[in-house]
Each structure stands twice: as structure tokens, then as C-alpha cells.
Design a protein around this motif. Structure first.
Motif, PDB file in Angstrom:
ATOM      1  N   GLU A 141      -6.828  -5.029  22.228  1.00  0.00           N
ATOM      2  CA  GLU A 141      -5.729  -4.505  21.404  1.00  0.00           C
ATOM      3  C   GLU A 141      -6.325  -3.597  20.330  1.00  0.00           C
ATOM      4  OE1 GLU A 141      -1.687  -6.597  19.897  1.00  0.00           O
ATOM      5  OE2 GLU A 141      -3.509  -7.528  19.153  1.00  0.00           O
ATOM      6  N   TYR A 142      -5.826  -2.383  20.259  1.00  0.00           N
ATOM      7  CA  TYR A 142      -6.296  -1.405  19.283  1.00  0.00           C
ATOM      8  C   TYR A 142      -5.083  -0.881  18.536  1.00  0.00           C
ATOM      9  CZ  TYR A 142     -10.345  -1.795  22.249  1.00  0.00           C
ATOM     10  OH  TYR A 142     -11.389  -2.304  22.971  1.00  0.00           O
ATOM     11  N   ILE A 143      -5.024  -1.180  17.235  1.00  0.00           N
ATOM     12  CA  ILE A 143      -3.833  -0.868  16.448  1.00  0.00           C
ATOM     13  C   ILE A 143      -4.240  -0.169  15.162  1.00  0.00           C
ATOM     14  CG2 ILE A 143      -1.985  -1.895  15.068  1.00  0.00           C
ATOM     15  CD1 ILE A 143      -1.713  -4.047  17.187  1.00  0.00           C
ATOM     16  N   ASN A 144      -3.546   0.923  14.856  1.00  0.00           N
ATOM     17  CA  ASN A 144      -3.656   1.558  13.549  1.00  0.00           C
ATOM     18  C   ASN A 144      -2.451   1.160  12.722  1.00  0.00           C
ATOM     19  OD1 ASN A 144      -6.057   2.938  14.034  1.00  0.00           O
ATOM     20  ND2 ASN A 144      -4.994   4.731  14.837  1.00  0.00           N
ATOM     21  N   VAL A 145      -2.671   0.901  11.456  1.00  0.00           N
ATOM     22  CA  VAL A 145      -1.597   0.560  10.528  1.00  0.00           C
ATOM     23  C   VAL A 145      -1.166   1.839   9.824  1.00  0.00           C
ATOM     24  CG1 VAL A 145      -1.039  -0.752   8.449  1.00  0.00           C
ATOM     25  CG2 VAL A 145      -2.448  -1.789  10.227  1.00  0.00           C
ATOM     26  N   GLU A 146       0.155   2.077   9.792  1.00  0.00           N
ATOM     27  CA  GLU A 146       0.711   3.260   9.130  1.00  0.00           C
ATOM     28  C   GLU A 146       1.848   2.808   8.219  1.00  0.00           C
ATOM     29  OE1 GLU A 146       1.807   6.007  12.237  1.00  0.00           O
ATOM     30  OE2 GLU A 146      -0.290   6.420  12.717  1.00  0.00           O
ATOM     31  N   ILE A 147       2.091   3.557   7.152  1.00  0.00           N
ATOM     32  CA  ILE A 147       3.092   3.166   6.160  1.00  0.00           C
ATOM     33  C   ILE A 147       4.134   4.277   6.018  1.00  0.00           C
ATOM     34  CG2 ILE A 147       3.451   2.519   3.741  1.00  0.00           C
ATOM     35  CD1 ILE A 147       0.554   1.416   3.810  1.00  0.00           C
ATOM     36  N   TYR A 148       5.416   3.875   6.018  1.00  0.00           N
ATOM     37  CA  TYR A 148       6.534   4.818   5.978  1.00  0.00           C
ATOM     38  C   TYR A 148       7.602   4.324   5.011  1.00  0.00           C
ATOM     39  CZ  TYR A 148       4.733   6.482  10.504  1.00  0.00           C
ATOM     40  OH  TYR A 148       3.960   6.975  11.513  1.00  0.00           O
ATOM     41  N   THR A 149       8.421   5.264   4.559  1.00  0.00           N
ATOM     42  CA  THR A 149       9.646   4.874   3.849  1.00  0.00           C
ATOM     43  C   THR A 149      10.718   4.590   4.898  1.00  0.00           C
ATOM     44  OG1 THR A 149      10.547   7.117   3.728  1.00  0.00           O
ATOM     45  CG2 THR A 149       9.103   6.409   1.893  1.00  0.00           C
ATOM     46  N   ILE A 150      11.758   3.886   4.517  1.00  0.00           N
ATOM     47  CA  ILE A 150      12.840   3.612   5.464  1.00  0.00           C
ATOM     48  C   ILE A 150      13.521   4.914   5.890  1.00  0.00           C
ATOM     49  CG2 ILE A 150      14.580   3.109   3.686  1.00  0.00           C
ATOM     50  CD1 ILE A 150      14.288   1.508   7.214  1.00  0.00           C
ATOM     51  N   GLU A 151      13.612   5.869   4.972  1.00  0.00           N
ATOM     52  CA  GLU A 151      14.220   7.159   5.304  1.00  0.00           C
ATOM     53  C   GLU A 151      13.405   7.879   6.380  1.00  0.00           C
ATOM     54  OE1 GLU A 151      13.478   6.206   2.102  1.00  0.00           O
ATOM     55  OE2 GLU A 151      15.498   5.812   1.361  1.00  0.00           O
ATOM     56  N   GLU A 152      12.079   7.839   6.252  1.00  0.00           N
ATOM     57  CA  GLU A 152      11.222   8.476   7.258  1.00  0.00           C
ATOM     58  C   GLU A 152      11.402   7.797   8.622  1.00  0.00           C
ATOM     59  OE1 GLU A 152       7.361   9.986   4.674  1.00  0.00           O
ATOM     60  OE2 GLU A 152       7.551   7.832   5.112  1.00  0.00           O
ATOM     61  N   LEU A 153      11.507   6.482   8.620  1.00  0.00           N
ATOM     62  CA  LEU A 153      11.663   5.755   9.882  1.00  0.00           C
ATOM     63  C   LEU A 153      13.004   6.052  10.544  1.00  0.00           C
ATOM     64  CD1 LEU A 153      10.042   2.368   8.865  1.00  0.00           C
ATOM     65  CD2 LEU A 153       9.096   4.105  10.409  1.00  0.00           C
ATOM     66  N   VAL A 154      14.065   6.086   9.753  1.00  0.00           N
ATOM     67  CA  VAL A 154      15.386   6.429  10.316  1.00  0.00           C
ATOM     68  C   VAL A 154      15.334   7.830  10.922  1.00  0.00           C
ATOM     69  CG1 VAL A 154      17.804   6.915   9.739  1.00  0.00           C
ATOM     70  CG2 VAL A 154      16.691   4.838   8.858  1.00  0.00           C
ATOM     71  N   ASN A 155      14.701   8.760  10.232  1.00  0.00           N
ATOM     72  CA  ASN A 155      14.571  10.118  10.769  1.00  0.00           C
ATOM     73  C   ASN A 155      13.776  10.137  12.071  1.00  0.00           C
ATOM     74  OD1 ASN A 155      16.084  11.340   8.751  1.00  0.00           O
ATOM     75  ND2 ASN A 155      14.298  11.775   7.476  1.00  0.00           N
ATOM     76  N   LEU A 156      12.711   9.344  12.148  1.00  0.00           N
ATOM     77  CA  LEU A 156      11.919   9.287  13.383  1.00  0.00           C
ATOM     78  C   LEU A 156      12.737   8.725  14.543  1.00  0.00           C
ATOM     79  CD1 LEU A 156       8.451   8.106  11.999  1.00  0.00           C
ATOM     80  CD2 LEU A 156       9.039  10.376  12.902  1.00  0.00           C
ATOM     81  N   VAL A 157      13.639   7.792  14.255  1.00  0.00           N
ATOM     82  CA  VAL A 157      14.528   7.272  15.296  1.00  0.00           C
ATOM     83  C   VAL A 157      15.431   8.390  15.803  1.00  0.00           C
ATOM     84  CG1 VAL A 157      16.504   5.755  15.741  1.00  0.00           C
ATOM     85  CG2 VAL A 157      14.500   4.867  14.519  1.00  0.00           C
ATOM     86  N   PHE A 158      16.082   9.112  14.886  1.00  0.00           N
ATOM     87  CA  PHE A 158      17.023  10.154  15.297  1.00  0.00           C
ATOM     88  C   PHE A 158      16.332  11.377  15.886  1.00  0.00           C
ATOM     89  CE2 PHE A 158      19.982   7.820  12.438  1.00  0.00           C
ATOM     90  CZ  PHE A 158      20.897   7.502  13.424  1.00  0.00           C
TER      91      PHE A 158
END
Length: 181
Positions: A141-158
Motif C-alpha cells: 500500500e502506497y499512500i500520499n496524504v493531501e489536505i483540502y478545504t471542503i469547498e475544494e473537495l466539492v469542486n473536485l466532485v463536480f
């Protein structure tokens, strides 16, 4: 037609995998005809929206073989057994994948990923009061941790950049419940 008259005639175990078991179900319909269904049995999973003190959300970026690409998701993982507590699983996965611990986990929603052929349930928690710990990834398992605002995440969904069902459901539910507070 009386739907209650559907009857499972048999369930044949076809394949035992590391994560799933595959069955062939034979169903008798109310009109007497027979249908065959694939059924995937899954022991369930938990996922977490880790919320930092400043409101930003910790996400994980990892390779997904089924898509042959990297994805951004909330931390998640399968229960070790069918009897493992979903909340304990969530706490374990949080620490393993992100390197943070929390004793403050609140159930947000439960999702059923693919109800047409699989019984998988994922309990999704919100984790607050995060305490730095150590990432403890599974072998391979190889995972990078990234940090976002909720607004950025909603935009990435849309924008279609986040398509993972549990992550989409979690982001939208979290935003609805806590996003404007």
C-alpha cells in the motif's frame, strides 16, 4: 405481482477471494420463472473524513488497480472480520492511512456501494481532534496524504476528478451537514 413471492432457490459459492466471496444465486420469480444473479459477499468497511482543527480535510491519494490510475479518496478500509466494530475499523484505518489518531469519531452516513449485486456496507465517520501519530500502511500500500478545504473537495466532485462513490457521498453529506457552519 406480489414481490414477496420472490424466492431464493439456491446460492452456490463460486469463488473465495481475499476481499470478497462470489456466489451464483438462483431466484424463482412470482410467475414461476427462474433467474440467475451474481452475488458478491463483503464483510463491510469503514471510512473517515478526518477534519483538522482549521476545518481542512485530510485525504489520501493512492493507486487503484481497477481504474489503473491514482485517486483522491477519504481514508477507508475493510473490516478484519464480519464482527469487527465499524467505528473501531474507522479509527484503525484513519491512523494506518493518514498517520493521525482520534477518539472523536461521529457516524455521518452509511452507504451501500453496489446494491444490485453486492452487500457491502460502509459506515462513514467524521473524525475531529486529530492527534499526530504514525502512518502504518499495509504491505503493498502506497499512500500520499493531501489536505483540502471542503469547498475544494466539492469542486473536485463536480469537476469529475473525484468519482469514488464513498468519497462523493461523504463529501456531499459532510458539506450539507457541516459545510456552512
Amino acid at each position: 405481482m406480489e414481490l414477496e413471492k420472490l424466492e431464493r432457490v439456491s446460492r452456490e459459492h463460486v469463488y473465495k477471494g481475499a476481499i470478497i466471496d462470489l456466489y451464483k444465486d438462483t431466484i424463482k420469480n412470482p410467475d414461476g420463472t427462474i433467474e440467475y444473479y451474481d452475488f458478491i459477499k463483503h464483510k463491510g468497511a469503514s471510512a473517515v473524513i478526518p477534519v483538522m482543527d482549521d476545518g481542512r480535510i485530510i485525504m489520501v491519494k493512492q493507486y487503484r488497480n481497477a481504474l489503473d490510475r491514482f485517486t483522491v479518496e477519504i481514508p477507508a478500509g475493510g473490516r478484519n472480520t464480519e464482527n469487527e466494530d465499524f467505528k473501531e475499523c474507522a479509527a484503525r484505518e484513519l491512523e494506518e492511512e493518514t498517520g493521525y489518531k482520534s477518539d472523536d469519531l461521529e457516524l455521518l452516513i452509511t452507504v451501500r456501494t453496489t446494491i444490485a449485486f453486492c452487500n457491502e456496507a460502509i459506515d462513514i465517520y467524521v473524525a475531529r481532534n486529530l492527534v499526530p501519530s504514525k502512518q502504518n500502511l499495509d504491505p503493498g500500500e502506497y499512500i500520499n496524504v493531501e489536505i483540502y478545504t471542503i469547498e475544494e473537495l466539492v469542486n473536485l466532485v463536480f469537476e469529475g476528478k473525484i468519482q469514488d462513490a464513498k468519497t462523493v457521498a461523504a463529501i456531499m453529506a459532510y458539506n450539507h451537514k457541516f459545510g456552512n457552519k
